[in-house]
Design a protein around this motif. Structure first.
Motif, PDB file in Angstrom:
ATOM      1  N   LYS A  54       0.794  -1.221   0.000  1.00 22.43           N
ATOM      2  CA  LYS A  54       0.000   0.000   0.000  1.00 22.43           C
ATOM      3  C   LYS A  54       0.831   1.277   0.000  1.00 22.43           C
ATOM      4  O   LYS A  54       0.300   2.365  -0.222  1.00 22.43           O
ATOM      5  N   GLY A  55       2.124   1.182   0.292  1.00 23.58           N
ATOM      6  CA  GLY A  55       2.994   2.347   0.143  1.00 23.58           C
ATOM      7  C   GLY A  55       2.820   3.441   1.175  1.00 23.58           C
ATOM      8  O   GLY A  55       3.199   4.595   0.921  1.00 23.58           O
ATOM      9  N   VAL A  56       2.285   3.119   2.357  1.00 21.79           N
ATOM     10  CA  VAL A  56       2.099   4.148   3.381  1.00 21.79           C
ATOM     11  C   VAL A  56       3.442   4.692   3.854  1.00 21.79           C
ATOM     12  O   VAL A  56       3.549   5.858   4.250  1.00 21.79           O
ATOM     13  N   ASP A  57       4.481   3.871   3.807  1.00 22.57           N
ATOM     14  CA  ASP A  57       5.812   4.352   4.194  1.00 22.57           C
ATOM     15  C   ASP A  57       6.277   5.479   3.278  1.00 22.57           C
ATOM     16  O   ASP A  57       6.887   6.455   3.732  1.00 22.57           O
ATOM     17  N   TYR A 122      -3.493   7.523  -1.763  1.00 21.05           N
ATOM     18  CA  TYR A 122      -3.577   6.065  -1.913  1.00 21.05           C
ATOM     19  C   TYR A 122      -2.380   5.628  -2.749  1.00 21.05           C
ATOM     20  O   TYR A 122      -2.511   5.323  -3.944  1.00 21.05           O
ATOM     21  N   PRO A 123      -1.178   5.586  -2.125  1.00 19.92           N
ATOM     22  CA  PRO A 123       0.063   5.417  -2.893  1.00 19.92           C
ATOM     23  C   PRO A 123       0.471   3.968  -3.129  1.00 19.92           C
ATOM     24  O   PRO A 123       1.647   3.635  -3.091  1.00 19.92           O
ATOM     25  N   SER A 124      -0.493   3.098  -3.365  1.00 18.00           N
ATOM     26  CA  SER A 124      -0.201   1.665  -3.459  1.00 18.00           C
ATOM     27  C   SER A 124       0.315   1.274  -4.840  1.00 18.00           C
ATOM     28  O   SER A 124       0.246   2.043  -5.802  1.00 18.00           O
ATOM     29  N   ARG A 125       0.830   0.056  -4.920  1.00 23.14           N
ATOM     30  CA  ARG A 125       1.255  -0.510  -6.195  1.00 23.14           C
ATOM     31  C   ARG A 125       0.367  -1.724  -6.508  1.00 23.14           C
ATOM     32  O   ARG A 125      -0.236  -2.304  -5.622  1.00 23.14           O
ATOM     33  N   GLU A 126       0.286  -2.057  -7.793  1.00 23.28           N
ATOM     34  CA  GLU A 126      -0.477  -3.223  -8.236  1.00 23.28           C
ATOM     35  C   GLU A 126      -1.917  -3.187  -7.706  1.00 23.28           C
ATOM     36  O   GLU A 126      -2.474  -4.197  -7.305  1.00 23.28           O
ATOM     37  N   VAL A 145      -2.957   9.284  -6.262  1.00 26.01           N
ATOM     38  CA  VAL A 145      -2.731   7.847  -6.422  1.00 26.01           C
ATOM     39  C   VAL A 145      -1.476   7.640  -7.257  1.00 26.01           C
ATOM     40  O   VAL A 145      -0.899   8.590  -7.797  1.00 26.01           O
ATOM     41  N   CYS A 146      -1.063   6.378  -7.382  1.00 27.32           N
ATOM     42  CA  CYS A 146       0.151   6.063  -8.127  1.00 27.32           C
ATOM     43  C   CYS A 146      -0.171   5.484  -9.503  1.00 27.32           C
ATOM     44  O   CYS A 146      -1.254   4.954  -9.742  1.00 27.32           O
ATOM     45  N   ASP A 147       0.823   5.571 -10.389  1.00 31.64           N
ATOM     46  CA  ASP A 147       0.628   5.174 -11.782  1.00 31.64           C
ATOM     47  C   ASP A 147       1.012   3.717 -12.040  1.00 31.64           C
ATOM     48  O   ASP A 147       1.122   3.301 -13.190  1.00 31.64           O
ATOM     49  N   ASP A 148       1.197   2.950 -10.972  1.00 32.84           N
ATOM     50  CA  ASP A 148       1.689   1.586 -11.112  1.00 32.84           C
ATOM     51  C   ASP A 148       0.586   0.607 -11.486  1.00 32.84           C
ATOM     52  O   ASP A 148       0.852  -0.558 -11.700  1.00 32.84           O
ATOM     53  N   SER A 149      -0.654   1.061 -11.576  1.00 34.32           N
ATOM     54  CA  SER A 149      -1.742   0.092 -11.619  1.00 34.32           C
ATOM     55  C   SER A 149      -3.007   0.659 -12.226  1.00 34.32           C
ATOM     56  O   SER A 149      -3.064   1.798 -12.671  1.00 34.32           O
ATOM     57  N   GLY A 150      -4.055  -0.170 -12.195  1.00 36.09           N
ATOM     58  CA  GLY A 150      -5.353   0.238 -12.710  1.00 36.09           C
ATOM     59  C   GLY A 150      -5.936   1.422 -11.976  1.00 36.09           C
ATOM     60  O   GLY A 150      -6.712   2.192 -12.543  1.00 36.09           O
TER      61      GLY A 150
END
Length: 217
Positions: A54-57, A122-126, A145-150
């Protein structure tokens, strides 16, 4: 799927349905702000599981890089074993006065918390879809949000937020500072209703299955 040899005309992408009637309450948002204890300071919120994906770090590392030093962070959600590590990170970065861990926020409180924040991260991956960012937009709160996913693809489609590279605290910090006009959020809410509202998703599913049924009759 196409990379595995499946023809594009055999693939249909249908979003998860979102309850577009959801809304925070004024009293509930006030109660959440009082619970956080940050007064009138601007607040970013993360709402979701506390797990490495989820990338909270990255979000915590972004907080000291935000030019507005008054920005606070609320971390809400169930712990999947990550919370002790995140709390140590907060201590190491001397952010004790700027970060709150509030645990699970259920039901209507979830919507009130999203509505009470100034931005939802919401900085998660996948992340295949990501309901929380759409819920936040429906509650009137812009998202990052991040660009790593849907999830990044969905927010790019409906608007209402910023999409940044995964694992980049500097980009997160910059995006957290960029506010969106209310008119942009209103347009994003309308797009969510057309794209992922229950009726829209039901119609999309019917469009997938009806030709198959008719072919067999």
């Amino acid at each position: 799927l196409e990379g595995r040899g499946i023809a594009g005309d055999r693939i249909a992408v249908v979003p998860n349905p979102v309850d577009t009637t959801m809304a925070p309450s004024v009293a509930g948002m006030r109660a959440q702000r009082e619970r956080w204890g940050f007064g009138d300071a601007p607040v970013a919120i993360y709402l979701g599981q506390l797990s490495p994906r989820k990338g909270v770090d990255h979000l915590i590392r972004a907080l000291p890089l935000v030019a507005d030093g008054s920005l606070k962070l609320v971390v809400a959600g169930s712990d999947m074993g990550m919370r002790p590590r995140l709390e140590r990170l907060v201590e190491n970065l001397d952010l004790r006065d700027r970060v709150r861990f509030v645990g699970v926020v259920p039901g209507q409180e979830r919507l009130d918390a999203l509505g009470a924040a100034d931005v939802a991260a919401y900085p998660s991956r996948e992340e295949i879809f990501g309901l929380v960012p759409l819920e936040a937009i429906l509650c009137g709160t812009p998202v990052v949000v991040c660009d790593d996913s849907g999830c990044g693809e969905v927010v790019t489609r409906v608007g209402g937020g910023h999409v940044v590279p995964h694992g980049d605290p500097s980009a997160l910090a910059s995006a957290l500072e960029r506010r969106l006009p209310d008119t942009v959020l209103a347009e994003a809410r309308n797009r969510i209703r057309r794209f992922a509202g229950r009726s829209a998703v039901a119609a999309a599913l019917e469009a997938v299955y009806r030709p198959l049924i008719e072919r067999r009759t």
